[in-house]
Design a protein around this motif. Structure first.
Motif, PDB file in Angstrom:
ATOM      1  N   PHE A  56      18.092  48.801  -1.824  1.00 49.09           N
ATOM      2  CA  PHE A  56      18.105  49.824  -2.874  1.00 49.09           C
ATOM      3  C   PHE A  56      18.059  49.145  -4.238  1.00 49.09           C
ATOM      4  CE2 PHE A  56      20.287  52.012   0.632  1.00 49.09           C
ATOM      5  CZ  PHE A  56      19.506  53.156   0.697  1.00 49.09           C
ATOM      6  N   CYS A  57      17.470  49.820  -5.210  1.00 51.27           N
ATOM      7  CA  CYS A  57      17.490  49.325  -6.593  1.00 51.27           C
ATOM      8  C   CYS A  57      18.946  49.217  -7.044  1.00 51.27           C
ATOM      9  CB  CYS A  57      16.725  50.304  -7.488  1.00 51.27           C
ATOM     10  SG  CYS A  57      16.869  49.928  -9.245  1.00 51.27           S
ATOM     11  N   THR A  58      19.273  48.099  -7.694  1.00 48.82           N
ATOM     12  CA  THR A  58      20.661  47.900  -8.161  1.00 48.82           C
ATOM     13  C   THR A  58      20.861  48.430  -9.580  1.00 48.82           C
ATOM     14  OG1 THR A  58      20.130  45.735  -9.067  1.00 48.82           O
ATOM     15  CG2 THR A  58      20.909  45.782  -6.786  1.00 48.82           C
ATOM     16  N   GLY A  59      19.802  48.847 -10.238  1.00 46.34           N
ATOM     17  CA  GLY A  59      19.926  49.345 -11.614  1.00 46.34           C
ATOM     18  C   GLY A  59      20.182  48.240 -12.622  1.00 46.34           C
ATOM     19  N   CYS A  60      19.729  47.034 -12.334  1.00 41.57           N
ATOM     20  CA  CYS A  60      19.986  45.898 -13.246  1.00 41.57           C
ATOM     21  C   CYS A  60      19.102  45.940 -14.488  1.00 41.57           C
ATOM     22  CB  CYS A  60      19.792  44.570 -12.512  1.00 41.57           C
ATOM     23  SG  CYS A  60      18.070  44.237 -12.034  1.00 41.57           S
ATOM     24  N   PHE A  61      18.003  46.697 -14.425  1.00 45.67           N
ATOM     25  CA  PHE A  61      17.049  46.833 -15.542  1.00 45.67           C
ATOM     26  C   PHE A  61      16.220  45.566 -15.784  1.00 45.67           C
ATOM     27  CE2 PHE A  61      19.269  50.693 -16.376  1.00 45.67           C
ATOM     28  CZ  PHE A  61      18.459  51.486 -17.159  1.00 45.67           C
ATOM     29  N   ASN A  62      16.411  44.506 -14.978  1.00 38.85           N
ATOM     30  CA  ASN A  62      15.665  43.251 -15.202  1.00 38.85           C
ATOM     31  C   ASN A  62      14.160  43.475 -15.203  1.00 38.85           C
ATOM     32  OD1 ASN A  62      18.069  41.940 -15.148  1.00 38.85           O
ATOM     33  ND2 ASN A  62      17.727  40.832 -13.240  1.00 38.85           N
TER      34      ASN A  62
ATOM     35  N   ASP B 266      11.476  53.277  -6.427  1.00 38.47           N
ATOM     36  CA  ASP B 266      12.390  52.957  -7.541  1.00 38.47           C
ATOM     37  C   ASP B 266      12.135  51.536  -8.056  1.00 38.47           C
ATOM     38  OD1 ASP B 266      13.585  55.418  -7.186  1.00 38.47           O
ATOM     39  OD2 ASP B 266      15.383  54.640  -6.173  1.00 38.47           O
ATOM     40  N   HIS B 267      11.763  50.637  -7.166  1.00 38.35           N
ATOM     41  CA  HIS B 267      11.529  49.239  -7.564  1.00 38.35           C
ATOM     42  C   HIS B 267      10.255  49.056  -8.384  1.00 38.35           C
ATOM     43  CE1 HIS B 267      14.593  48.440  -4.507  1.00 38.35           C
ATOM     44  NE2 HIS B 267      14.728  47.248  -5.054  1.00 38.35           N
ATOM     45  N   PHE B 268       9.439  50.103  -8.448  1.00 33.52           N
ATOM     46  CA  PHE B 268       8.196  49.985  -9.220  1.00 33.52           C
ATOM     47  C   PHE B 268       8.243  50.817 -10.505  1.00 33.52           C
ATOM     48  CE2 PHE B 268       6.784  48.400  -5.102  1.00 33.52           C
ATOM     49  CZ  PHE B 268       6.056  47.290  -5.497  1.00 33.52           C
ATOM     50  N   GLY B 269       9.460  51.160 -10.947  1.00 30.48           N
ATOM     51  CA  GLY B 269       9.588  51.903 -12.212  1.00 30.48           C
ATOM     52  C   GLY B 269       9.001  51.138 -13.383  1.00 30.48           C
ATOM     53  N   TYR B 270       9.030  49.802 -13.304  1.00 28.22           N
ATOM     54  CA  TYR B 270       8.545  48.985 -14.430  1.00 28.22           C
ATOM     55  C   TYR B 270       7.057  49.177 -14.689  1.00 28.22           C
ATOM     56  CZ  TYR B 270       6.599  45.778 -10.919  1.00 28.22           C
ATOM     57  OH  TYR B 270       5.882  45.252  -9.886  1.00 28.22           O
ATOM     58  N   GLN B 271       6.306  49.617 -13.665  1.00 30.48           N
ATOM     59  CA  GLN B 271       4.856  49.760 -13.891  1.00 30.48           C
ATOM     60  C   GLN B 271       4.450  51.216 -14.140  1.00 30.48           C
ATOM     61  OE1 GLN B 271       3.118  47.867 -10.410  1.00 30.48           O
ATOM     62  NE2 GLN B 271       2.989  49.807  -9.316  1.00 30.48           N
ATOM     63  N   TRP B 272       5.426  52.070 -14.438  1.00 26.83           N
ATOM     64  CA  TRP B 272       5.086  53.420 -14.901  1.00 26.83           C
ATOM     65  C   TRP B 272       4.443  53.305 -16.284  1.00 26.83           C
ATOM     66  CZ3 TRP B 272       7.474  58.683 -13.743  1.00 26.83           C
ATOM     67  CH2 TRP B 272       7.669  58.832 -12.361  1.00 26.83           C
ATOM     68  N   MET B 273       3.636  54.298 -16.626  1.00 24.75           N
ATOM     69  CA  MET B 273       2.967  54.248 -17.934  1.00 24.75           C
ATOM     70  C   MET B 273       3.949  54.319 -19.096  1.00 24.75           C
ATOM     71  SD  MET B 273      -0.717  56.052 -17.811  1.00 24.75           S
ATOM     72  CE  MET B 273      -0.743  57.081 -16.353  1.00 24.75           C
ATOM     73  N   ALA B 274       5.187  54.740 -18.836  1.00 24.87           N
ATOM     74  CA  ALA B 274       6.208  54.720 -19.894  1.00 24.87           C
ATOM     75  C   ALA B 274       6.630  53.286 -20.202  1.00 24.87           C
ATOM     76  CB  ALA B 274       7.411  55.546 -19.462  1.00 24.87           C
ATOM     77  N   HIS B 275       6.197  52.328 -19.354  1.00 24.88           N
ATOM     78  CA  HIS B 275       6.588  50.925 -19.546  1.00 24.88           C
ATOM     79  C   HIS B 275       5.342  50.028 -19.548  1.00 24.88           C
ATOM     80  CE1 HIS B 275      10.706  52.198 -19.394  1.00 24.88           C
ATOM     81  NE2 HIS B 275      10.408  52.928 -18.332  1.00 24.88           N
TER      82      HIS B 275
ATOM     83  N   ASP C  59       6.991  63.615  -4.275  1.00 25.41           N
ATOM     84  CA  ASP C  59       7.877  62.439  -4.370  1.00 25.41           C
ATOM     85  C   ASP C  59       7.057  61.162  -4.568  1.00 25.41           C
ATOM     86  OD1 ASP C  59      10.173  63.959  -3.885  1.00 25.41           O
ATOM     87  OD2 ASP C  59      10.185  63.544  -1.729  1.00 25.41           O
ATOM     88  N   VAL C  60       5.932  61.078  -3.873  1.00 27.44           N
ATOM     89  CA  VAL C  60       5.104  59.869  -3.938  1.00 27.44           C
ATOM     90  C   VAL C  60       4.062  59.974  -5.055  1.00 27.44           C
ATOM     91  CG1 VAL C  60       3.490  58.402  -2.662  1.00 27.44           C
ATOM     92  CG2 VAL C  60       5.427  59.445  -1.471  1.00 27.44           C
ATOM     93  N   GLN C  61       3.454  61.157  -5.159  1.00 27.16           N
ATOM     94  CA  GLN C  61       2.344  61.286  -6.125  1.00 27.16           C
ATOM     95  C   GLN C  61       2.809  61.079  -7.559  1.00 27.16           C
ATOM     96  OE1 GLN C  61      -0.468  64.424  -5.583  1.00 27.16           O
ATOM     97  NE2 GLN C  61      -1.681  63.689  -7.309  1.00 27.16           N
ATOM     98  N   ASP C  62       4.051  61.452  -7.879  1.00 30.82           N
ATOM     99  CA  ASP C  62       4.557  61.211  -9.241  1.00 30.82           C
ATOM    100  C   ASP C  62       4.417  59.730  -9.589  1.00 30.82           C
ATOM    101  OD1 ASP C  62       5.213  63.827  -9.809  1.00 30.82           O
ATOM    102  OD2 ASP C  62       7.331  63.611  -9.306  1.00 30.82           O
ATOM    103  N   SER C  63       4.769  58.844  -8.634  1.00 27.87           N
ATOM    104  CA  SER C  63       4.639  57.409  -8.920  1.00 27.87           C
ATOM    105  C   SER C  63       3.180  57.007  -9.050  1.00 27.87           C
ATOM    106  CB  SER C  63       5.332  56.570  -7.839  1.00 27.87           C
ATOM    107  OG  SER C  63       6.729  56.583  -8.051  1.00 27.87           O
ATOM    108  N   PHE C  64       2.323  57.436  -8.123  1.00 28.42           N
ATOM    109  CA  PHE C  64       0.911  57.062  -8.225  1.00 28.42           C
ATOM    110  C   PHE C  64       0.327  57.507  -9.578  1.00 28.42           C
ATOM    111  CE2 PHE C  64       0.307  57.092  -3.315  1.00 28.42           C
ATOM    112  CZ  PHE C  64       0.539  55.731  -3.237  1.00 28.42           C
ATOM    113  N   ASP C  65       0.616  58.750  -9.979  1.00 24.41           N
ATOM    114  CA  ASP C  65       0.060  59.252 -11.250  1.00 24.41           C
ATOM    115  C   ASP C  65       0.585  58.440 -12.432  1.00 24.41           C
ATOM    116  OD1 ASP C  65      -1.366  61.246  -9.975  1.00 24.41           O
ATOM    117  OD2 ASP C  65       0.071  62.841 -10.428  1.00 24.41           O
TER     118      ASP C  65
END
Ligand SMILES: Cc1cc2nc3c(=O)[nH]c(=O)nc-3n(C[C@H](O)[C@H](O)[C@H](O)COP(=O)(O)O)c2cc1C
Length: 231
Positions: free
Chosen positions: A46-52, A99-108, A136-142
């Motif tokens: 699980f993501c630890t929420g470290c924000f690294n 969750d581990h791929f939040g860094y590659q969302w367009m917000a980042h 659940d999945v498509q939000d990340s792909f988009d």
């Protein structure tokens, strides 16, 4: 086409979702490499929420699991996530991966290569909950910027593939062929409107508010503040 497929559970032959994914792969791979991952084995944390990851994704504590998946996705023309519905959503291990791929969302820091790719979400349920599971999945792909995402949903009224009726199997075979044709036809085309709109909105937000110096520097380095586009 090169395919990276992530199976949401460890079931294979018994799984309806797995068998449908295999039918898509048979239609679409055309002899190109297919890279497969099975959850939770290939990413059990699980993501630890470290924000690294938001400043440097290689410093994720689970990077040894994430790197092969990230590399395989960057190398593919088509990304597939195939997962059954569990309590109206995807199984928890799929969410844990995303969750581990939040860094590659367009917000980042979206990866430019994704804008030229396509994706497919495959889900089955006994009867209900598939719309939520796809979202659940498509939000990340988009939000990763994947150009076009297709979904394949089937209420199989079964807990495993061998219980699926012949009539449903025939419907599945026809629908797999029809969706595969659409995917092959759209190869190399520009991202769909929703993805382009998220990009333009995030470009405005990144440029105006600069919430994160590292994200803004990334957008600038890519030339996206100067009118360059990732597609
Ligand atoms: C823990 C769990 C939760 C489930 N929740 C739902 C549900 O919310 N809605 C539904 O229609 N089926 C639900 N099912 C049934 C599966 O979605 C369905 O049998 C699916 O086709 C199984 O996929 P698989 O054969 O690829 O493993 C659930 C099954 C399990 C094990």
């Amino acid at each position: 086409m090169k395919i990276t497929v992530i199976y949401g559970t460890s079931r294979t032959e018994r799984s309806s979702t797995y068998n449908i994914a295999r039918q898509f792969i048979a239609e679409l791979a055309g002899g190109d490499p297919v890279t497969e991952f099975h959850l939770p084995k290939d990413m059990p944390n699980f993501c630890t929420g470290c924000f690294n990851c938001f400043s440097d994704n290689t410093t994720c504590p689970h990077y040894t699991y994430i790197k092969p998946i990230a590399d395989a996705m960057l190398n593919a023309d088509l990304l597939i996530i195939a997962a059954p519905v569990y309590v109206f959503h995807v199984p928890g291990q799929v969410k844990a991966l995303l969750d581990h791929f939040g860094y590659q969302w367009m917000a980042h820091k979206p990866r430019a290569a994704f804008f030229k790719k396509q994706a497919l979400v495959i889900t089955t349920a006994a009867g209900a909950g598939m719309r939520h599971a796809v979202k659940d999945v498509q939000d990340s792909f988009d939000w990763w910027g994947v150009g076009r995402t297709y979904s394949f949903k089937k209420a199989v009224q079964a807990s495993e593939w061998r219980q699926v009726s012949n009539k449903t199997r025939e419907e599945i075979a026809l629908e797999v062929k029809a969706t595969s044709q659409k995917i092959l036809k759209q190869r190399g085309s520009a991202p769909r409107l929703k993805v382009r709109l998220i990009f333009y909105l995030m470009r405005f937000v990144q440029n105006k508010y600069r919430y994160s110096a590292s994200d803004a520097a990334y957008w600038k380095e890519n030339g996206w503040f100067d009118g360059k586009k990732p597609w």
